[in-house]
Design a protein around this motif. Structure first.
Motif, PDB file in Angstrom:
ATOM      1  N   HIS A 404      -4.489  -0.871  -5.275  1.00  0.00           N
ATOM      2  CA  HIS A 404      -4.271   0.132  -4.233  1.00  0.00           C
ATOM      3  C   HIS A 404      -5.605   0.679  -3.727  1.00  0.00           C
ATOM      4  CE1 HIS A 404      -0.045   0.060  -5.221  1.00  0.00           C
ATOM      5  NE2 HIS A 404      -0.329   0.318  -6.482  1.00  0.00           N
ATOM      6  N   PRO A 405      -6.056   0.231  -2.554  1.00  0.00           N
ATOM      7  CA  PRO A 405      -7.254   0.840  -1.960  1.00  0.00           C
ATOM      8  C   PRO A 405      -6.876   2.205  -1.377  1.00  0.00           C
ATOM      9  CG  PRO A 405      -6.427  -0.946  -0.569  1.00  0.00           C
ATOM     10  CD  PRO A 405      -5.549  -0.904  -1.769  1.00  0.00           C
ATOM     11  N   MET A 406      -7.229   3.274  -2.083  1.00  0.00           N
ATOM     12  CA  MET A 406      -6.828   4.614  -1.638  1.00  0.00           C
ATOM     13  C   MET A 406      -7.853   5.162  -0.654  1.00  0.00           C
ATOM     14  SD  MET A 406      -3.888   5.092  -2.963  1.00  0.00           S
ATOM     15  CE  MET A 406      -3.600   6.823  -2.630  1.00  0.00           C
ATOM     16  N   HIS A 407      -7.362   5.605   0.472  1.00  0.00           N
ATOM     17  CA  HIS A 407      -8.221   6.079   1.564  1.00  0.00           C
ATOM     18  C   HIS A 407      -7.941   7.553   1.827  1.00  0.00           C
ATOM     19  CE1 HIS A 407     -10.125   6.581   5.383  1.00  0.00           C
ATOM     20  NE2 HIS A 407      -9.008   6.563   6.073  1.00  0.00           N
ATOM     21  N   LEU A 408      -9.011   8.334   1.884  1.00  0.00           N
ATOM     22  CA  LEU A 408      -8.894   9.769   2.118  1.00  0.00           C
ATOM     23  C   LEU A 408      -9.467  10.103   3.494  1.00  0.00           C
ATOM     24  CD1 LEU A 408      -8.288  12.656   1.100  1.00  0.00           C
ATOM     25  CD2 LEU A 408     -10.429  12.565  -0.197  1.00  0.00           C
ATOM     26  N   HIS A 409      -8.644  10.667   4.348  1.00  0.00           N
ATOM     27  CA  HIS A 409      -9.080  11.007   5.711  1.00  0.00           C
ATOM     28  C   HIS A 409     -10.029  12.209   5.726  1.00  0.00           C
ATOM     29  CE1 HIS A 409      -5.806   9.048   8.430  1.00  0.00           C
ATOM     30  NE2 HIS A 409      -5.998   8.311   7.357  1.00  0.00           N
ATOM     31  N   GLY A 410     -10.989  12.157   6.620  1.00  0.00           N
ATOM     32  CA  GLY A 410     -11.795  13.334   6.956  1.00  0.00           C
ATOM     33  C   GLY A 410     -12.789  13.781   5.894  1.00  0.00           C
ATOM     34  N   HIS A 455      -3.963   7.925   1.484  1.00  0.00           N
ATOM     35  CA  HIS A 455      -2.936   6.883   1.356  1.00  0.00           C
ATOM     36  C   HIS A 455      -3.520   5.557   0.932  1.00  0.00           C
ATOM     37  CE1 HIS A 455      -4.034   4.875   5.220  1.00  0.00           C
ATOM     38  NE2 HIS A 455      -4.282   6.087   5.650  1.00  0.00           N
ATOM     39  N   CYS A 456      -2.641   4.690   0.477  1.00  0.00           N
ATOM     40  CA  CYS A 456      -3.053   3.324   0.189  1.00  0.00           C
ATOM     41  C   CYS A 456      -3.300   2.619   1.511  1.00  0.00           C
ATOM     42  CB  CYS A 456      -1.962   2.596  -0.595  1.00  0.00           C
ATOM     43  SG  CYS A 456      -2.458   0.906  -0.977  1.00  0.00           S
ATOM     44  N   HIS A 457      -4.422   1.865   1.618  1.00  0.00           N
ATOM     45  CA  HIS A 457      -4.711   1.165   2.876  1.00  0.00           C
ATOM     46  C   HIS A 457      -4.114  -0.232   2.919  1.00  0.00           C
ATOM     47  CE1 HIS A 457      -6.512   0.937   6.814  1.00  0.00           C
ATOM     48  NE2 HIS A 457      -6.963   2.173   6.658  1.00  0.00           N
TER      49      HIS A 457
END
Ligand code: C2O
Ligand code: CU
Ligand code: CU
Length: 473
Positions: A404-410, A455-457
């Motif tokens: 799971h590549p987790m991506h955090l916005h901002g 979210h997961c990318h």
């Protein structure tokens, strides 16, 4: 006399118009015509931007369907301005973007600026930061660029299908002072596509969501099935890499060559480091430098060492030259230490996490879903509330057998630990790959008030629920 004045005025007008036009073409790297099926596409040769002033970059991105040439056939795709990948926006730190999204699709859409620190209302997440942009409507995004590196933009509505059909573009932000020397700079947008003949296969296959996400059955490198880069011996080749795939994890490498990592996701790394291959999960980017020597083979393959569909992504073709070898400079970069680029958070290692997120799956109302702490987006998402300006440590735990590549916005974070092992604290990231069985800690200072998503990318995983909200107050 009168005639002469008119002629003079006409002359001045012509000079002005020509001047304006050439200016337009000078700055607009997106309107170049490329031969229909050629593999060598000049859009990916990144010319140096030598201006030393900032400016506002204004453009319209029209989301629309179009036929895109690929492997000697035409494929119906989603495009920005009839291009896949969409326009390559070149900017400098300090510039302002002013982009109008014109939605000419038959469905709503939005644009999210992956990795960019934007005011919350510019983040492009439907129902969270804005209403979706309806067909026939437009929406303007405007914000300043204060980071450097390679970024990308993509919709955040019906994301697996829209991105999977080609709706994404690249944003490259350079520093005003050039940070490293190079002879040549190329962009490689790594993607894949699932084709049946010349049709993209339908989206929404439940098997994709349950497993590793939607993998393509063909590479789609800079929009081609394979891509060639021409360079000269003894040159320093800089590559900007972006993984825009829905799900594929690329392990990128160049035959017999090492690459010096200069940037990973956001801003320069504090200590450039050499690798012989680089794992790039969906959403991740890197900028690397390669020293091409006269003793190298004249053709070097570009590989994805992780792939099951054949591993050649393209090649580098090396031409003779009388440039002097720059290996000394390249080696000197390895010894560089720009620690001021990254905060020293070694003292945060033993701190307990402020929040822990279990990445798993579950059957909810008879449907397969990806969960964070047992919760799913949009019905009942996990959420945390943070205070702007404070340091936080997030812990992700993957007890399941998918990545799971987790991506955090901002936000810009540093990977602190993996399975209790301290990491290099060498780079700012916005996406982190969490492998099966791994526990990963990230640290960041909460920035910009608003609701940001995490979210997961793997886009099919996010769509199946693996998305949460981070409220910054
Ligand atoms: Cu690149 Cu929320 O995504
Ligand atoms: Cu993002
Ligand atoms: Cu996932």
């Amino acid at each position: 006399m009168k005639n002469k004045t008119i002629m003079l005025l006409v002359g001045i007008a012509i000079i002005l118009i020509v001047g304006l036009l050439s200016n337009k073409y000078l700055f607009n790297t997106t309107t170049q015509e490329t031969p229909l099926f050629s593999s060598n596409d000049q859009r990916y040769d990144l010319q140096k931007d030598t201006r030393n002033y900032t400016k506002t970059i204004s453009m319209t991105l029209e989301a629309k369907e179009a036929k895109i040439p690929y492997n000697k056939q035409l494929i119906d795709m989603y495009t920005y301005n009839n291009q896949v990948p969409g326009p390559i926006i070149r900017a400098k730190r300090g510039d302002t973007l002013n982009i109008t999204l014109q939605n000419s699709l038959d469905e709503p859409t939005s644009i999210h600026w992956h990795g960019i620190k934007v005011p919350n209302e510019m983040d492009g997440v439907p129902y969270v930061t804005q209403e979706p942009v309806q067909p026939g409507k437009n929406h303007t995004y405007t914000f300043n660029l204060n980071q450097t590196g390679t970024y990308w933009y993509h919709p955040h509505y019906n994301t697996p299908e829209q991105v999977g059909k080609g709706l994404y573009g690249i944003l490259i932000i350079d520093d005003n002072k050039q940070d490293v020397n190079y002879t040549q700079n190329n962009l490689l947008v790594l993607d894949d596509i699932r084709l049946n003949g010349n049709n993209i296969m339908p989206f929404g296959n439940p098997h994709d969501a349950m497993m590793a996400g939607r993998y393509g059955n063909n590479f789609f490198i800079n929009g081609k099935s394979s891509f060639e880069i021409k360079t000269k011996e003894n040159s320093l080749l800089k590559l900007n890499l972006v993984n825009t795939a829905n799900a594929r994890i690329f392990q990128f490498g160049i035959e017999d060559k090492k690459m010096l990592v200069l940037k990973k996701d956001i801003n320069p790394v504090s200590k450039p480091y050499e690798v012989s291959s680089l794992i790039l999960a969906p959403g991740e980017r890197a900028e690397v430098l390669i020293s091409i020597n006269s003793t190298d083979k004249k053709n070097l393959n570009l590989y994805d060492y992780n792939s099951q569909i054949g591993n050649t992504l393209g090649k580098i073709i090396i031409e003779e030259s009388n440039i002097t070898n720059q290996n000394k400079y390249y080696t000197s970069l390895i010894k560089e230490d720009k620690s001021e680029n990254i905060p020293d958070w070694a003292n945060k290692i033993n701190q307990a996490p402020n929040a822990t997120f279990n990445l798993h799956h579950s059957i909810i109302d008879g449907e397969f879903r990806w969960t964070i702490n047992g919760k799913v987006y949009p019905e009942d998402p996990e959420s945390v509330t943070l205070e702007e300006g404070k340091f936080y440590k997030f812990r992700y735990i993957n007890t399941q057998n998918m990545v799971h590549p987790m991506h955090l916005h901002g936000q810009e974070f540093i990977i602190l630990e993996k399975n209790g092992v301290k990491q290099d604290l060498n780079e700012f990231k916005d996406t982190v790959l969490i492998k099966p069985g791994e526990t990963v800690d990230i640290g960041f200072v909460a920035q910009e008030k608003g609701t940001w998503v995490n979210h997961c990318h793997i886009l099919e995983h996010a769509e199946a629920g693996m998305l949460m909200e981070v409220h910054i107050k």
